[in-house]
Motif scaffolding. Structure first.
Motif, short mmCIF file in Angstrom:
data_model
loop_
_atom_site.label_atom_id
_atom_site.label_comp_id
_atom_site.label_asym_id
_atom_site.label_seq_id
_atom_site.Cartn_x
_atom_site.Cartn_y
_atom_site.Cartn_z
N ASN A 62 0.87 -1.13 0.00
CA ASN A 62 0.08 -0.01 -0.14
C ASN A 62 0.68 1.22 0.04
OD1 ASN A 62 -2.29 -1.49 0.13
ND2 ASN A 62 -2.68 -1.26 2.22
N ALA A 65 1.89 1.96 -3.38
CA ALA A 65 0.62 2.15 -4.37
C ALA A 65 0.63 3.77 -4.11
CB ALA A 65 -0.37 1.48 -4.01
N LEU A 66 0.78 4.25 -2.82
CA LEU A 66 0.41 5.68 -2.20
C LEU A 66 1.63 6.46 -2.87
CD1 LEU A 66 -0.74 7.87 -0.97
CD2 LEU A 66 0.43 7.06 1.21
N ARG A 68 3.24 5.94 -5.58
CA ARG A 68 3.05 5.97 -7.07
C ARG A 68 2.01 6.96 -7.25
NH1 ARG A 68 2.03 0.75 -7.93
NH2 ARG A 68 4.18 0.19 -8.15
N LYS A 69 0.91 7.04 -6.73
CA LYS A 69 -0.27 8.21 -7.08
C LYS A 69 0.24 9.25 -6.55
CE LYS A 69 -4.13 4.94 -5.90
NZ LYS A 69 -5.34 4.49 -5.05
N LEU A 70 1.11 9.56 -5.51
CA LEU A 70 1.77 10.77 -5.34
C LEU A 70 2.52 11.19 -6.30
CD1 LEU A 70 2.16 10.57 -1.32
CD2 LEU A 70 0.41 12.16 -2.61
N GLU A 72 2.63 10.83 -9.35
CA GLU A 72 1.72 11.20 -10.57
C GLU A 72 1.23 12.66 -10.35
OE1 GLU A 72 -1.65 8.50 -10.98
OE2 GLU A 72 -0.13 6.96 -11.49
N GLU A 73 1.17 13.22 -9.11
CA GLU A 73 0.95 14.65 -9.16
C GLU A 73 2.00 15.41 -8.37
OE1 GLU A 73 -2.02 15.48 -9.45
OE2 GLU A 73 -3.09 13.74 -9.90
N VAL A 120 -5.07 13.19 -3.00
CA VAL A 120 -4.73 11.70 -2.91
C VAL A 120 -4.58 10.94 -1.62
CG1 VAL A 120 -2.62 10.26 -3.77
CG2 VAL A 120 -3.39 12.06 -5.33
N GLU A 123 -8.42 10.18 -0.53
CA GLU A 123 -8.83 9.08 -1.16
C GLU A 123 -8.21 7.94 -0.58
OE1 GLU A 123 -8.39 10.05 -5.27
OE2 GLU A 123 -9.94 11.64 -5.25
N PHE A 124 -6.86 7.71 -0.45
CA PHE A 124 -6.34 6.76 0.04
C PHE A 124 -6.55 6.31 1.33
CE2 PHE A 124 -2.48 3.98 1.03
CZ PHE A 124 -2.56 3.21 -0.07
#
Length: 181
Positions: A62, A65-66, A68-70, A72-73, A120, A123-124
């Motif tokens: 997790n 994954a977090l 990776r999402k961050l 992207e921003e 992000v 939502e996470f």
């Protein structure tokens, strides 16, 4: 021989010898921690937005994954030791929330869009029930976890631009409709 207390109960039998190898290991550990402080300080020096989170319950998959999402921003997520982080932020705005450096701490930070960072993380956190927000700084000013939640509820940049464009076009559209019909 140089001796160091192993258990300090006042009894000589409770001392053990720390040879020169232990002294070298201690000096290299201090040098390593000093380097960690300097690296973290360099990363956070020009960062106007940083959020401290408690990452308890966040497993490696997790966390990846977090991150990776961050990414992207254009944001970063770094797990830190509190003592190292406190030394690194001593001269930075994040020092104003030093009381939040308690327990497991990670820093999510960005130089760009703080609303995207907040969204992000929120939502996470809603999906995985972790991380929880502690405090942070936005534009170099301290904020609480509640204020961070309010930032996360703001519409994104694209949504705001779309609304502004609609509002600018609406009077022209209404005028054309009135003149045409």
């Amino acid at each position: 021989k140089e001796r160091s207390p192993f258990f300090d109960h006042g009894a000589e039998c409770c001392y053990r010898y720390l040879g020169p190898d232990a002294q070298i290991a201690t000096m290299s550990a201090i040098a390593e921690k000093t380097e960690q402080v300097e690296l973290l300080q360099q990363e956070l020096t020009d960062v106007p937005h940083a959020i401290l989170v408690d990452f308890r319950g966040l497993n490696v998959a997790n966390a990846t994954a977090l991150r990776r999402k961050l990414r992207e921003e254009d944001a970063r997520f770094k797990v830190v030791k509190n003592t190292i982080a406190l030394r690194a932020v001593a001269d930075l705005p994040l020092n104003e929330v030093e009381e939040a450096f308690e327990g497991p701490t990670a820093i999510a930070y960005t130089s760009e869009n703080v609303v995207a960072l907040a969204k992000v993380l929120r939502e996470f956190a809603n999906e995985y029930e972790t991380p929880t927000f502690k405090a942070g700084v936005v534009d170099g000013k301290p904020i609480s976890a509640e204020q961070f939640e309010q930032i996360a509820k703001l519409p994104g940049r694209e949504e705001l631009l779309a609304k502004a464009l609609y509002l600018m076009q609406y009077p022209v559209t209404g005028l054309v409709t009135a003149l045409g019909g």
